[in-house]
Design a protein around this motif. Structure first.
Motif, PDB file in Angstrom:
ATOM      1  N   THR A 132       0.516  -8.756  -4.390  1.00  0.00           N
ATOM      2  CA  THR A 132       0.697  -7.431  -3.798  1.00  0.00           C
ATOM      3  C   THR A 132       0.230  -7.374  -2.353  1.00  0.00           C
ATOM      4  O   THR A 132      -0.747  -8.015  -1.977  1.00  0.00           O
ATOM      5  N   ILE A 133       0.939  -6.571  -1.573  1.00  0.00           N
ATOM      6  CA  ILE A 133       0.532  -6.281  -0.204  1.00  0.00           C
ATOM      7  C   ILE A 133       0.433  -4.770  -0.075  1.00  0.00           C
ATOM      8  O   ILE A 133       1.431  -4.058  -0.209  1.00  0.00           O
ATOM      9  N   LEU A 134      -0.780  -4.299   0.148  1.00  0.00           N
ATOM     10  CA  LEU A 134      -1.009  -2.878   0.383  1.00  0.00           C
ATOM     11  C   LEU A 134      -0.864  -2.631   1.878  1.00  0.00           C
ATOM     12  O   LEU A 134      -1.407  -3.381   2.693  1.00  0.00           O
ATOM     13  N   VAL A 135      -0.119  -1.598   2.237  1.00  0.00           N
ATOM     14  CA  VAL A 135       0.010  -1.212   3.640  1.00  0.00           C
ATOM     15  C   VAL A 135      -0.538   0.200   3.816  1.00  0.00           C
ATOM     16  O   VAL A 135      -0.535   1.003   2.881  1.00  0.00           O
ATOM     17  N   LYS A 136      -1.011   0.476   5.022  1.00  0.00           N
ATOM     18  CA  LYS A 136      -1.493   1.816   5.325  1.00  0.00           C
ATOM     19  C   LYS A 136      -0.302   2.772   5.321  1.00  0.00           C
ATOM     20  O   LYS A 136       0.792   2.417   5.775  1.00  0.00           O
ATOM     21  N   PRO A 137      -0.504   3.994   4.823  1.00  0.00           N
ATOM     22  CA  PRO A 137       0.597   4.967   4.832  1.00  0.00           C
ATOM     23  C   PRO A 137       1.089   5.211   6.257  1.00  0.00           C
ATOM     24  O   PRO A 137       0.299   5.281   7.199  1.00  0.00           O
ATOM     25  N   ILE A 138       2.391   5.346   6.407  1.00  0.00           N
ATOM     26  CA  ILE A 138       3.000   5.554   7.722  1.00  0.00           C
ATOM     27  C   ILE A 138       2.608   6.895   8.318  1.00  0.00           C
ATOM     28  O   ILE A 138       2.349   7.000   9.512  1.00  0.00           O
ATOM     29  N   HIS A 139       2.582   7.918   7.482  1.00  0.00           N
ATOM     30  CA  HIS A 139       2.339   9.274   7.991  1.00  0.00           C
ATOM     31  C   HIS A 139       1.345   9.994   7.085  1.00  0.00           C
ATOM     32  O   HIS A 139       1.416   9.864   5.862  1.00  0.00           O
TER      33      HIS A 139
END
Length: 174
Positions: A132-139
């Motif tokens: 898994t790759i967690l990314v920061k929310p865009i907005h």
């Protein structure tokens, strides 16, 4: 116990992931969440997302969008980026992560998942055995039920980052 919520990797943005490197490591399929992972919540597909998927497909990646949202949201997005899709996925249930791999012709060793929510996206993919790759929310603008979960996610991320620092120090000793 809390480790079941930890991502394999944590990045600032989907668009900063080195997919070429992952492809070189043998990954061939990528499952994406849509909202706040590829575009802001409920936003239409944009040029950046279209370009990402075009690049991935040219590299030989198979793709699938997996969303808890309705088909009216997911299908047009998937058509615009030429991707397989699953709507009303009921994440974190593992069933549709497996179905996504089946659609792409990949397995747990050759698939990676990218999403912005720990308790649905990451937890579900972890349970399915997918890196898994967690990314920061865009907005920051999100539905109220998601905003409430973000507070708990911050706690998980504090422990994740502490463990990651310890592991990095240990690997530097070797």
């Amino acid at each position: 116990m809390i480790e079941k919520f930890y991502p394999s990797l944590y990045r600032n943005s989907t668009y900063q992931i080195d997919f070429q490197h992952l492809h070189e490591k043998g990954f061939r399929g990528v499952i994406f969440d849509i909202d706040n992972t590829l575009v802001p919540h409920n936003a239409p597909v944009d040029d950046r997302a279209k370009q990402l998927f075009q690049t991935l497909h040219e590299m030989g990646w198979q793709t699938c969008l997996i969303s808890n949202n309705k088909e009216e949201r997911v299908k047009p997005f998937a058509q615009a980026v030429k991707s397989n899709y699953i709507y009303k996925a009921n994440k974190p249930s593992v069933k549709n992560y497996y179905y996504a791999m089946e659609q792409m012709g990949t397995d747990r060793q050759t698939t990676v998942f990218v999403g912005d929510q720990i308790f649905t996206d990451i937890y579900g993919a972890n349970r399915a055995g997918i890196p898994t790759i967690l990314v920061k929310p865009i907005h920051p603008k999100e539905e109220i039920q998601i905003v409430a979960k973000r507070y708990l996610e911050k706690i998980v991320l504090i422990f994740y980052k502490k463990k990651k620092k310890i592991l990095e120090k240990q690997s530097n000793l070797l």
